[in-house]
Write a protein that holds these residues in place. Structure first.
Motif, PDB file in Angstrom:
ATOM      1  N   GLY A  66       0.783  -1.222   0.000  1.00 23.01           N
ATOM      2  CA  GLY A  66       0.000   0.000   0.000  1.00 23.01           C
ATOM      3  C   GLY A  66       0.817   1.276   0.000  1.00 23.01           C
ATOM      4  O   GLY A  66       0.270   2.360  -0.175  1.00 23.01           O
ATOM      5  N   THR A  67       2.133   1.189   0.179  1.00 21.13           N
ATOM      6  CA  THR A  67       2.971   2.384   0.110  1.00 21.13           C
ATOM      7  C   THR A  67       2.924   2.975  -1.289  1.00 21.13           C
ATOM      8  O   THR A  67       2.848   4.188  -1.464  1.00 21.13           O
ATOM      9  CB  THR A  67       4.420   2.060   0.510  1.00 21.13           C
ATOM     10  N   ASP A  70      -1.651   2.975  -3.178  1.00 25.80           N
ATOM     11  CA  ASP A  70      -2.035   3.578  -1.919  1.00 25.80           C
ATOM     12  C   ASP A  70      -3.494   3.957  -1.689  1.00 25.80           C
ATOM     13  O   ASP A  70      -3.787   4.726  -0.802  1.00 25.80           O
ATOM     14  CB  ASP A  70      -1.149   4.779  -1.641  1.00 25.80           C
TER      15      ASP A  70
END
Length: 193
Positions: A66-67, A70
């Motif tokens: 999710g970095t 996102d």
């Protein structure tokens, strides 16, 4: 007699799922939920990503899937962020777990800037095709993950034939250390988007 999911005496997986055999809907939902947890929570040491580590001047960033993908549980980018995670590399820097043998290889020579005099071999020029900047070689914007299962092959250059190949690339590229179960669950989650 023919019935849905059965053809010439062969039971297809969807029929097993609908008939409640082989773990059925409950097992599939559990795999998807575990995969979602892997996507959102498993730590990734993000290193060597052009457009992220270099721009932030941080050689290592602690993150998760999710970095970069996102929007929670969907995988969209919420900001424009062309990145180079090494997918387009060729020659001695070829990406792990990807088959680039059938792809064209472009050799680029930089004539100005910090990369002046350097040569790059890539299967996808990336954003450099638009900007003309060597710093943008191999940088691409990550795709929306919604509906991903229907869009094989994967990555901008088509170097991953399956979602399992995608997961294995990330696992090797970033040294994540996923178990076989986590890989299968992550693929189930990505297939469900």
């Amino acid at each position: 007699m023919l019935r849905p999911g059965r053809l010439c005496g062969v039971e297809f997986p969807v029929a097993l799922f609908l008939n409640g055999q082989g773990g059925g809907a409950v097992a599939a939902r559990k795999a998807i939920a575990r995969g979602q947890e892997v996507f959102n929570s498993v730590a990734i040491n993000i290193t060597g990503v052009g457009g992220l580590n270099d721009l932030l001047n941080q050689p290592s960033i602690s993150g998760s899937c999710g970095t970069c993908h996102d929007t929670p549980d969907v995988g969209n980018h919420s900001v424009k962020a062309p990145l180079n995670i090494g997918i387009a590399n060729a020659g001695p820097n070829s990406p792990p777990a990807l088959d680039i043998s059938r792809l064209p290889v472009f050799t680029l020579w930089c004539t100005s800037g910090p990369s002046a005099g350097k040569t790059f071999q890539v299967t996808d020029v990336g954003r450099a095709m638009i900007s003309g900047k060597c710093a943008d070689i191999g940088k691409v914007k990550g795709p929306i993950l919604r509906g991903l299962a229907a869009r094989a092959p994967y990555f901008h250059n088509g170097s991953a034939a399956t979602l399992s190949d995608v997961v294995e690339f990330y696992n090797q590229r970033f040294g994540i250390g996923l178990t076989a179960q986590q890989k299968a669950d992550l693929v189930a989650f990505l297939n469900s988007l």
